[in-house]
Motif scaffolding. Structure first.
Motif, mmCIF file in Angstrom:
data_model
loop_
_atom_site.group_PDB
_atom_site.id
_atom_site.type_symbol
_atom_site.label_atom_id
_atom_site.label_comp_id
_atom_site.label_asym_id
_atom_site.label_seq_id
_atom_site.Cartn_x
_atom_site.Cartn_y
_atom_site.Cartn_z
ATOM 1 N N ALA A 162 9.424 -0.340 -4.975
ATOM 2 C CA ALA A 162 9.484 0.115 -3.585
ATOM 3 C C ALA A 162 8.630 -0.769 -2.685
ATOM 4 O O ALA A 162 9.021 -1.106 -1.552
ATOM 5 C CB ALA A 162 9.039 1.571 -3.481
ATOM 6 N N THR A 163 7.470 -1.175 -3.170
ATOM 7 C CA THR A 163 6.575 -2.015 -2.375
ATOM 8 C C THR A 163 7.177 -3.398 -2.136
ATOM 9 O O THR A 163 7.104 -3.945 -1.026
ATOM 10 C CB THR A 163 5.208 -2.136 -3.059
ATOM 11 N N ALA A 164 7.774 -3.971 -3.176
ATOM 12 C CA ALA A 164 8.424 -5.276 -3.014
ATOM 13 C C ALA A 164 9.568 -5.188 -2.011
ATOM 14 O O ALA A 164 9.709 -6.056 -1.130
ATOM 15 C CB ALA A 164 8.935 -5.771 -4.363
ATOM 16 N N LEU A 165 10.378 -4.139 -2.102
ATOM 17 C CA LEU A 165 11.505 -3.981 -1.190
ATOM 18 C C LEU A 165 11.036 -3.763 0.252
ATOM 19 O O LEU A 165 11.624 -4.296 1.191
ATOM 20 C CB LEU A 165 12.378 -2.801 -1.636
ATOM 21 N N ALA A 166 9.968 -2.972 0.416
ATOM 22 C CA ALA A 166 9.455 -2.723 1.764
ATOM 23 C C ALA A 166 8.897 -3.999 2.387
ATOM 24 O O ALA A 166 9.022 -4.219 3.600
ATOM 25 C CB ALA A 166 8.380 -1.637 1.722
ATOM 26 N N THR A 167 8.294 -4.845 1.573
ATOM 27 C CA THR A 167 7.773 -6.123 2.068
ATOM 28 C C THR A 167 8.911 -7.020 2.526
ATOM 29 O O THR A 167 8.844 -7.640 3.605
ATOM 30 C CB THR A 167 6.949 -6.820 0.974
#
Length: 335
Positions: A305-310
């Motif tokens: 989720a963090t990679a996608l949000a970045t």
């Protein structure tokens, strides 16, 4: 204009609201994640130059077990004042830690440096303050948050190891991942000194540009090849964010979630967690899902989720013109 994410968002976790306040005087602002019913909180700081508030109380060994909001803000250390407005808003709504003498809102915060992002005619001393934090709370909702040049992402830029004149526009982004009953969402404001990478293809999406400004340089490759540029001051960068889940977690488990979320930054930012960044990620667990916890699964979801949000923060960003020149967005560039 800001748009909405195609990756989902953190408000898919029941009990969370998100609001932005974007200043008109200069590209800067703040964003708030509200947890009116409280959420178990944790934090993990990996960058060497963080700007934070109320992070010690998130240590699993310390007393307070729930927080009521998390603030992400531009404005460097000045932006920490935005949390004061969030505290005031929560107090007015009778939300906080019960002391017997009134409710005390628990509001951790982290800031990024965007003081150098000034347009012609701007007020260079404009920074998110308590009024901005209050306004972000007033704007908070369970609707998918705006992304790109809003809130804490309004003045965010990336790819600064070769000078501001060769950087590109960062922003704020959203994402969520669902597996069975579990949801993990992320809200990330990306202001990294490094480049932002598509973790699936390895392609540089945004970052330092070549001297002519027309192409992407690939900071890590250039740096390893011995190229050096106008190195920015420590602390003038930083990626900050919140990762949250509907699972029921202890503070120690929430800490593991925050730690694993940083793996998502490492996948999508190159280089990440540098001496020039203050990378800080908070974790929230609302506990609306009470089933047995699969922490291994949740940590994998948090990184994703963090990679996608970045990536979303970069894809939703729009270019601006500052006193340092044109700052293009990923949509304007080709590798």
């Amino acid at each position: 204009m800001p748009s909405t994410s195609t990756f989902g968002s953190i408000v898919e976790i029941p009990g969370l609201l998100v609001g932005h306040c974007t200043l008109s005087e200069r590209p800067t602002g703040c964003s708030v994640v509200l947890a009116p019913n409280g959420a178990v909180g944790a934090v993990d700081v990996r960058g060497a130059a963080p700007g934070t508030r109320e992070t010690d109380l998130l240590d699993p060994a310390n007393l307070v077990d729930k927080v009521h909001a998390v603030v992400l803000s531009g404005g460097s250390a000045f932006g920490l004042d935005a949390a004061t407005g969030v505290v005031r808003w929560l107090e007015e709504h009778h939300i906080g830690f019960e002391t017997g003498y009134g409710r005390v809102p628990i509001v951790p915060a982290a800031v990024l440096f965007d003081l150098s992002v000034v347009r012609e005619g701007d007020n260079p001393t404009a920074r998110p303050n308590a009024e901005a934090g209050y306004a972000a709370c007033e704007a908070a909702s369970a609707s998918t948050p705006a992304a790109g040049n809003v809130g804490a992402g309004a003045g965010a830029c990336v790819g600064k190891l070769f000078g501001l004149e060769r950087c590109m526009k960062g922003g704020i982004g959203n994402a969520s991942v669902r597996v069975g009953p579990w949801v993990v969402g992320a809200l990330v404001a990306c202001n990294a000194v490094g480049d932002v990478i598509d973790p699936t293809t390895g392609q540089v999406l945004a970052g330092a540009r070549t001297v002519d400004g027309h192409n992407l340089l690939d900071t890590q490759r250039a740096f390893l090849a011995g190229e050096r540029g106008k190195r920015p001051l420590a602390g003038t960068n930083t990626t900050i964010g919140v990762v949250a889940t509907n699972a029921t977690l202890t503070k120690a488990q929430a800490k593991r979630l925050a730690m694993s979320a940083h793996d998502g930054l490492a996948r999508s930012i190159r280089p990440a967690h540098t001496t020039l960044d203050g990378d800080t990620l908070f974790a929230l667990a609302t506990g609306t899902e009470t089933g047995p916890v699969d922490l291994m699964l949740l940590t994998v979801m948090a990184a994703e989720a963090t990679a996608l949000a970045t990536v979303d923060a970069i894809r939703q960003a729009r270019g601006i013109t500052t006193l340092n020149g044109v700052v293009p967005a990923a949509m304007n560039m080709s590798a």
